[in-house]
Enzyme design. Sequence first.
Site, mmCIF file in Angstrom:
data_model
loop_
_atom_site.group_PDB
_atom_site.id
_atom_site.type_symbol
_atom_site.label_atom_id
_atom_site.label_comp_id
_atom_site.label_asym_id
_atom_site.label_seq_id
_atom_site.Cartn_x
_atom_site.Cartn_y
_atom_site.Cartn_z
ATOM 1 N N TYR A 49 16.090 4.033 21.383
ATOM 2 C CA TYR A 49 15.872 4.947 20.245
ATOM 3 C C TYR A 49 15.012 4.309 19.156
ATOM 4 C CZ TYR A 49 19.295 8.455 21.880
ATOM 5 O OH TYR A 49 19.955 9.441 22.577
ATOM 6 N N PHE A 57 20.299 9.087 10.438
ATOM 7 C CA PHE A 57 21.338 9.374 11.436
ATOM 8 C C PHE A 57 21.431 8.304 12.528
ATOM 9 C CE2 PHE A 57 17.496 11.803 12.550
ATOM 10 C CZ PHE A 57 17.253 11.382 13.845
ATOM 11 N N ARG A 85 13.230 18.577 30.736
ATOM 12 C CA ARG A 85 13.454 18.958 29.329
ATOM 13 C C ARG A 85 13.846 20.441 29.251
ATOM 14 N NH1 ARG A 85 13.692 15.253 25.043
ATOM 15 N NH2 ARG A 85 12.690 16.770 23.701
ATOM 16 N N ASN A 112 25.187 16.420 21.930
ATOM 17 C CA ASN A 112 24.371 17.354 22.724
ATOM 18 C C ASN A 112 24.296 16.997 24.211
ATOM 19 O OD1 ASN A 112 22.625 15.234 22.505
ATOM 20 N ND2 ASN A 112 20.940 16.392 21.591
HETATM 21 O O1 DGI Z 1 14.765 13.835 22.820
HETATM 22 P P1 DGI Z 1 15.915 14.558 22.184
HETATM 23 O O2 DGI Z 1 17.254 13.924 22.500
HETATM 24 O O3 DGI Z 1 15.927 16.037 22.472
HETATM 25 O O4 DGI Z 1 15.719 14.453 20.604
HETATM 26 P P2 DGI Z 1 15.287 13.246 19.671
HETATM 27 O O5 DGI Z 1 14.646 12.123 20.444
HETATM 28 O O6 DGI Z 1 14.519 13.830 18.530
HETATM 29 O O7 DGI Z 1 16.669 12.720 19.070
HETATM 30 C C1 DGI Z 1 17.481 11.838 19.781
HETATM 31 C C2 DGI Z 1 18.925 12.171 19.513
HETATM 32 O O8 DGI Z 1 19.239 11.882 18.154
HETATM 33 C C3 DGI Z 1 19.251 13.657 19.679
HETATM 34 O O9 DGI Z 1 19.586 13.955 21.010
HETATM 35 C C4 DGI Z 1 20.371 13.871 18.701
HETATM 36 C C5 DGI Z 1 20.086 12.874 17.595
HETATM 37 N N1 DGI Z 1 19.375 13.495 16.459
HETATM 38 C C6 DGI Z 1 18.049 13.826 16.396
HETATM 39 N N2 DGI Z 1 17.740 14.359 15.206
HETATM 40 C C7 DGI Z 1 18.905 14.350 14.498
HETATM 41 C C8 DGI Z 1 19.936 13.801 15.309
HETATM 42 N N3 DGI Z 1 21.206 13.657 14.891
HETATM 43 C C9 DGI Z 1 21.487 14.066 13.654
HETATM 44 N N4 DGI Z 1 22.755 13.934 13.252
HETATM 45 N N5 DGI Z 1 20.557 14.607 12.812
HETATM 46 C C10 DGI Z 1 19.242 14.775 13.171
HETATM 47 O O10 DGI Z 1 18.399 15.258 12.415
#
Ligand code: DGI
Length: 149
Positions: A49, A57, A85, A112
């Site tokens: 990440y 977050f 996706r 999620n």
């Molecule tokens: O690739 P994704 O998992 O769909 O999304 P991402 O890479 O933007 O974000 C990684 C994970 O971090 C996502 O599955 C949930 C968390 N996340 C992303 N944006 C937010 C978040 N968690 C919180 N609480 N708030 C956010 O804005």
Amino acid sequence: MERTFIAVKPDGVQRSITNKIIAKFEEKGFKLSGVKLVNADLELLTEHYYEHKDKPFFPDIIKFMTSGPILAMCWEGKDVVKQGRKLLGATNPLNADLGTIRGDYGIDMGRNVCHGSDSVESAERELKIWFSEGEIVSYKKDDEAWLYE
Ligand code: DGI
């Protein structure tokens, strides 16, 4: 063939719905070429990440993702990154269509259920983080003639 990294997060493992996520990818026609349960540590997750490292977050992601084992998988097939996706649905389950994994099984953004690589480059990077070379297996499946023209 293209590869992607798909993970069932600790919530999905604890809720005993790993089979549902595997079934979606299997039924679509993709090939499982790597799978293991991982207790991810801070170092691995910070690498995974890295783009969220400075986001507010980030500590919540780390707390959640270290709260239990993760089912790490490599899936293969034509356009599997984009198709994967689509199978997962939008990041926030509130916006994920019904019929997708997050749309059917998730409620909160921070729970999620699954992760899927967002590009071919991310997939290559993430697979290297989660798997060592011998853990991804190359093999032929007899259904390929029925899946691809
Ligand atoms: O690739 P994704 O998992 O769909 O999304 P991402 O890479 O933007 O974000 C990684 C994970 O971090 C996502 O599955 C949930 C968390 N996340 C992303 N944006 C937010 C978040 N968690 C919180 N609480 N708030 C956010 O804005």
